[in-house]
Design a protein around this motif. Sequence first.
Motif, PDB file in Angstrom:
ATOM      1  N   GLY A 112      64.539  -7.105 -48.281  1.00 50.67           N
ATOM      2  CA  GLY A 112      64.335  -6.811 -46.871  1.00 50.67           C
ATOM      3  C   GLY A 112      64.144  -8.085 -46.046  1.00 50.67           C
ATOM      4  O   GLY A 112      64.395  -9.190 -46.537  1.00 50.67           O
ATOM      5  N   PRO A 113      63.619  -7.965 -44.808  1.00 55.98           N
ATOM      6  CA  PRO A 113      63.485  -9.116 -43.916  1.00 55.98           C
ATOM      7  C   PRO A 113      62.279 -10.015 -44.245  1.00 55.98           C
ATOM      8  O   PRO A 113      62.123 -11.075 -43.640  1.00 55.98           O
ATOM      9  N   GLY A 114      61.394  -9.545 -45.149  1.00 56.46           N
ATOM     10  CA  GLY A 114      60.171 -10.313 -45.411  1.00 56.46           C
ATOM     11  C   GLY A 114      59.143 -10.074 -44.315  1.00 56.46           C
ATOM     12  O   GLY A 114      59.321  -9.182 -43.484  1.00 56.46           O
ATOM     13  N   LEU A 115      58.084 -10.878 -44.292  1.00 56.50           N
ATOM     14  CA  LEU A 115      57.020 -10.661 -43.307  1.00 56.50           C
ATOM     15  C   LEU A 115      56.826 -11.913 -42.465  1.00 56.50           C
ATOM     16  O   LEU A 115      56.817 -13.034 -42.981  1.00 56.50           O
ATOM     17  N   THR A 116      56.626 -11.719 -41.164  1.00 52.57           N
ATOM     18  CA  THR A 116      56.259 -12.860 -40.318  1.00 52.57           C
ATOM     19  C   THR A 116      54.800 -13.214 -40.674  1.00 52.57           C
ATOM     20  O   THR A 116      54.071 -12.367 -41.219  1.00 52.57           O
ATOM     21  N   SER A 117      54.415 -14.431 -40.337  1.00 49.37           N
ATOM     22  CA  SER A 117      53.098 -14.864 -40.842  1.00 49.37           C
ATOM     23  C   SER A 117      51.953 -14.025 -40.274  1.00 49.37           C
ATOM     24  O   SER A 117      50.975 -13.745 -40.967  1.00 49.37           O
ATOM     25  N   ASP A 118      52.018 -13.611 -38.982  1.00 51.33           N
ATOM     26  CA  ASP A 118      50.886 -12.811 -38.475  1.00 51.33           C
ATOM     27  C   ASP A 118      50.855 -11.418 -39.087  1.00 51.33           C
ATOM     28  O   ASP A 118      49.784 -10.839 -39.260  1.00 51.33           O
ATOM     29  N   VAL A 119      52.042 -10.893 -39.467  1.00 56.25           N
ATOM     30  CA  VAL A 119      52.037  -9.600 -40.161  1.00 56.25           C
ATOM     31  C   VAL A 119      51.461  -9.798 -41.563  1.00 56.25           C
ATOM     32  O   VAL A 119      50.588  -9.040 -42.001  1.00 56.25           O
ATOM     33  N   ALA A 120      51.923 -10.891 -42.237  1.00 54.55           N
ATOM     34  CA  ALA A 120      51.443 -11.164 -43.617  1.00 54.55           C
ATOM     35  C   ALA A 120      49.927 -11.264 -43.659  1.00 54.55           C
ATOM     36  O   ALA A 120      49.285 -10.840 -44.611  1.00 54.55           O
ATOM     37  N   ASP A 121      49.339 -11.849 -42.550  1.00 52.46           N
ATOM     38  CA  ASP A 121      47.879 -12.000 -42.515  1.00 52.46           C
ATOM     39  C   ASP A 121      47.161 -10.656 -42.453  1.00 52.46           C
ATOM     40  O   ASP A 121      46.001 -10.573 -42.831  1.00 52.46           O
ATOM     41  N   ARG A 122      47.836  -9.634 -41.946  1.00 52.02           N
ATOM     42  CA  ARG A 122      47.103  -8.396 -41.649  1.00 52.02           C
ATOM     43  C   ARG A 122      47.519  -7.185 -42.473  1.00 52.02           C
ATOM     44  O   ARG A 122      46.929  -6.118 -42.326  1.00 52.02           O
ATOM     45  N   VAL A 123      48.561  -7.359 -43.351  1.00 49.38           N
ATOM     46  CA  VAL A 123      49.107  -6.166 -44.029  1.00 49.38           C
ATOM     47  C   VAL A 123      48.081  -5.357 -44.798  1.00 49.38           C
ATOM     48  O   VAL A 123      48.222  -4.147 -44.932  1.00 49.38           O
ATOM     49  N   PHE A 124      47.000  -6.037 -45.291  1.00 45.98           N
ATOM     50  CA  PHE A 124      46.036  -5.287 -46.113  1.00 45.98           C
ATOM     51  C   PHE A 124      44.924  -4.657 -45.286  1.00 45.98           C
ATOM     52  O   PHE A 124      44.015  -4.041 -45.819  1.00 45.98           O
ATOM     53  N   GLU A 125      44.998  -4.829 -43.950  1.00 47.23           N
ATOM     54  CA  GLU A 125      43.981  -4.205 -43.087  1.00 47.23           C
ATOM     55  C   GLU A 125      44.274  -2.711 -42.971  1.00 47.23           C
ATOM     56  O   GLU A 125      45.430  -2.313 -42.861  1.00 47.23           O
ATOM     57  N   PRO A 126      43.244  -1.879 -42.965  1.00 48.24           N
ATOM     58  CA  PRO A 126      43.484  -0.447 -42.799  1.00 48.24           C
ATOM     59  C   PRO A 126      44.095  -0.162 -41.413  1.00 48.24           C
ATOM     60  O   PRO A 126      43.728  -0.843 -40.445  1.00 48.24           O
ATOM     61  N   PHE A 127      44.926   0.764 -41.349  1.00 51.07           N
ATOM     62  CA  PHE A 127      45.595   1.219 -40.113  1.00 51.07           C
ATOM     63  C   PHE A 127      46.458   0.151 -39.466  1.00 51.07           C
ATOM     64  O   PHE A 127      46.781   0.233 -38.295  1.00 51.07           O
ATOM     65  N   PHE A 128      46.772  -0.905 -40.223  1.00 50.70           N
ATOM     66  CA  PHE A 128      47.728  -1.875 -39.665  1.00 50.70           C
ATOM     67  C   PHE A 128      49.139  -1.441 -40.077  1.00 50.70           C
ATOM     68  O   PHE A 128      49.437  -1.317 -41.260  1.00 50.70           O
ATOM     69  N   THR A 129      49.945  -1.193 -39.061  1.00 48.61           N
ATOM     70  CA  THR A 129      51.322  -0.777 -39.357  1.00 48.61           C
ATOM     71  C   THR A 129      52.258  -1.312 -38.280  1.00 48.61           C
ATOM     72  O   THR A 129      51.850  -1.532 -37.137  1.00 48.61           O
ATOM     73  N   THR A 130      53.489  -1.555 -38.673  1.00 52.97           N
ATOM     74  CA  THR A 130      54.496  -1.972 -37.680  1.00 52.97           C
ATOM     75  C   THR A 130      55.503  -0.839 -37.488  1.00 52.97           C
ATOM     76  O   THR A 130      56.485  -0.991 -36.782  1.00 52.97           O
ATOM     77  N   LYS A 131      55.176   0.264 -38.168  1.00 50.22           N
ATOM     78  CA  LYS A 131      56.133   1.388 -38.140  1.00 50.22           C
ATOM     79  C   LYS A 131      55.859   2.297 -36.947  1.00 50.22           C
ATOM     80  O   LYS A 131      54.763   2.287 -36.380  1.00 50.22           O
ATOM     81  N   ASP A 132      56.845   3.095 -36.605  1.00 52.01           N
ATOM     82  CA  ASP A 132      56.707   4.003 -35.463  1.00 52.01           C
ATOM     83  C   ASP A 132      55.705   5.096 -35.764  1.00 52.01           C
ATOM     84  O   ASP A 132      55.436   5.406 -36.926  1.00 52.01           O
ATOM     85  N   VAL A 133      55.151   5.654 -34.677  1.00 51.90           N
ATOM     86  CA  VAL A 133      54.209   6.766 -34.829  1.00 51.90           C
ATOM     87  C   VAL A 133      54.892   7.866 -35.633  1.00 51.90           C
ATOM     88  O   VAL A 133      56.049   8.190 -35.411  1.00 51.90           O
ATOM     89  N   GLY A 134      54.100   8.393 -36.602  1.00 53.29           N
ATOM     90  CA  GLY A 134      54.654   9.458 -37.428  1.00 53.29           C
ATOM     91  C   GLY A 134      55.305   8.936 -38.686  1.00 53.29           C
ATOM     92  O   GLY A 134      55.437   9.647 -39.661  1.00 53.29           O
ATOM     93  N   GLU A 135      55.656   7.630 -38.677  1.00 51.32           N
ATOM     94  CA  GLU A 135      56.298   7.084 -39.876  1.00 51.32           C
ATOM     95  C   GLU A 135      55.301   6.351 -40.779  1.00 51.32           C
ATOM     96  O   GLU A 135      55.456   6.326 -41.996  1.00 51.32           O
ATOM     97  N   GLY A 136      54.346   5.725 -40.166  1.00 51.85           N
ATOM     98  CA  GLY A 136      53.391   4.986 -40.999  1.00 51.85           C
ATOM     99  C   GLY A 136      51.978   5.150 -40.478  1.00 51.85           C
ATOM    100  O   GLY A 136      51.745   5.218 -39.268  1.00 51.85           O
ATOM    101  N   LEU A 137      51.024   5.237 -41.426  1.00 50.22           N
ATOM    102  CA  LEU A 137      49.609   5.340 -41.047  1.00 50.22           C
ATOM    103  C   LEU A 137      48.921   3.974 -41.140  1.00 50.22           C
ATOM    104  O   LEU A 137      47.818   3.801 -40.650  1.00 50.22           O
ATOM    105  N   GLY A 138      49.567   3.037 -41.840  1.00 50.49           N
ATOM    106  CA  GLY A 138      48.937   1.720 -42.038  1.00 50.49           C
ATOM    107  C   GLY A 138      47.812   1.759 -43.052  1.00 50.49           C
ATOM    108  O   GLY A 138      46.917   0.924 -43.041  1.00 50.49           O
ATOM    109  N   LEU A 139      47.862   2.759 -43.954  1.00 49.19           N
ATOM    110  CA  LEU A 139      46.791   2.871 -44.958  1.00 49.19           C
ATOM    111  C   LEU A 139      47.231   2.431 -46.347  1.00 49.19           C
ATOM    112  O   LEU A 139      46.407   2.033 -47.166  1.00 49.19           O
TER     113      LEU A 139
END
Length: 576
Positions: free
Chosen positions: A503-530
Amino acid sequence: MAWVYQRARIEALDGALVMGQQRLGLYASTIRAALDRFSYLPATMALDREVIEVLGGHPSQAAALSAKLETINAGARSASLYVMDRRGVTVAASNWRTETSYVGNDYSFRPYFTQVMTTGTGRFFGIGVTTKLPGYFLASAVRTASGEIIGSVVVKIDLETLEEDWGGGDGAVMVTDEDGMVILTSRPLWKYAVDGPVTTELRRKLDATQRYGAVPLRPLERQALLQLGETARLEQVGESAFVAQSQALDEEGWAIHYLADWEVMESNVRSTAALAGLGWVAFILLLLYLRQRRLVLKAKLDAKETLERLVAQRTEALSAEIVERQRTERHLRETQDELIHAGKMAALGQMSTAIAHELNQPLAAIQTFVASSRIFVERGDAETAGANLTMIDDLCRRMADIIRHLRVFARKSPVASQVMDPAASVSRAVALLAVRLRQADVDLVWAPPQGLMVAGDPGRLDQVFVNLLANAVDAVAQSPARRIQVDAMAVGEDVVITVADSGPGLTSDVADRVFEPFFTTKDVGEGLGLGLSLSYGIIRDMGGSIRVENRSGGGAVFLISLPAVGCEGLHVTHGK
Ligand code: ADP
């Protein structure tokens, strides 16, 4: 304190008086010894044949006798040795060759002459008439065979060397004769002064015997100040104060006196008392110190008790805290379990379309087979109908498989840690997502290795891989090459599992936050960020770690490291 000092002073004074008494005894015995040393001399010489002959009427031999006396006198170290005839005239003398020779002199006025002529012995202290030197005269009578006294032998003893010996100490020593005349003393100024009244009678008496020659008579100004006990007296002599003690001597009427310097004695007494006082002070200080020490020990003990009480209180508080913490942890875990379940449901939700589609296909096929079977049965073609039923049976088993996976995944099971194969966990996740993978046209590379073992709850680890694979599928969706590669291997004492995608990989600010609860870059309904935050918690609970990196060739890679466990189910320890 004053009492202590006074007491010590009295004791010190007593000590000084006893010492004075001892000194007197010592002086007395030295005088006695000095006299006794010569007492044999006149008695022995009185028996000498030459002496008897000279006195018996052979004056021509007098010179020879003088020479003999001179030799004996030198040997005995007496002051002089001489022989007097019955009239008191000296006939031979040891000093016959000196200017002050006694030979020819008449000493009949001396008391010892009278004494010796009447009693056989004579003794006397006086200043020499001829030599002007003081001395002690000791005389013995010379007798004929019939016992008649025909003269005497006299030895003169010099006692003044004793004075030199006494001169060294503090205080003063003096010897007085029967008239109170100071005949020997360590104080030159006191010599020949009279200890007592100087009466006309005394003056006449002394003149008659020329005892002390031309010495002018004067009184020794001794003034009693205070009687100190029985033996001593504080008195003033001239300018100074003394503590006087005295003792009678063997010589008739003689006495020896020791006068200790009051200043010196007082300062000795003071320092002895002060020392004794100091002893008391030291004793009192010791008592104070011991008391202080007891107080300090008690304080320490109190402090220890306080500390122990504090520790007990703190321990109690801590255990209460621990209980509270355990409760919170339990609560958290329950919440986490709920969240994990929610995550599972979310994953299922995301998969629902695909699952429905996946189940729809065999269902449609079954419907087709059922319809055609009915026709074959009506035609009496039992064989083809039977073949169809076998196909239906296969399809049903496939559907049951899919449903079984889903049910296992969706089950809300309590955490049950066990030794498990992480590769099997990956395989189960792959099986669950098979439909999605196929639909998304993803090329999954996964070759499960053998014999890796970790400890944990299989259901939970399954969910970690479902999350990672689902994210990877999402990530590669828009990529021209859709490829996911999963690897698992033993690295040192860990098991490392990597999930890499194209895939495209992660930008650094996304990489910093991926393990945070409710952090998602996906559209509503597609991801909960959990998904990743739950995965992070699950891996951490298993004692492992999870991180993400961008791959050099593009795409992301998730790396999971878990402690490896031996086949027996024991943790592999370091150094093994
Ligand atoms: P969700 O998938 O519901 O968004 P996750 O916690 O699983 O929640 O993921 C959080 C975010 O991490 C995603 O929204 C996405 O931006 C990023 N992410 C996860 N996996 C990948 C991946 N393989 N490639 C790129 N980004 C990813």
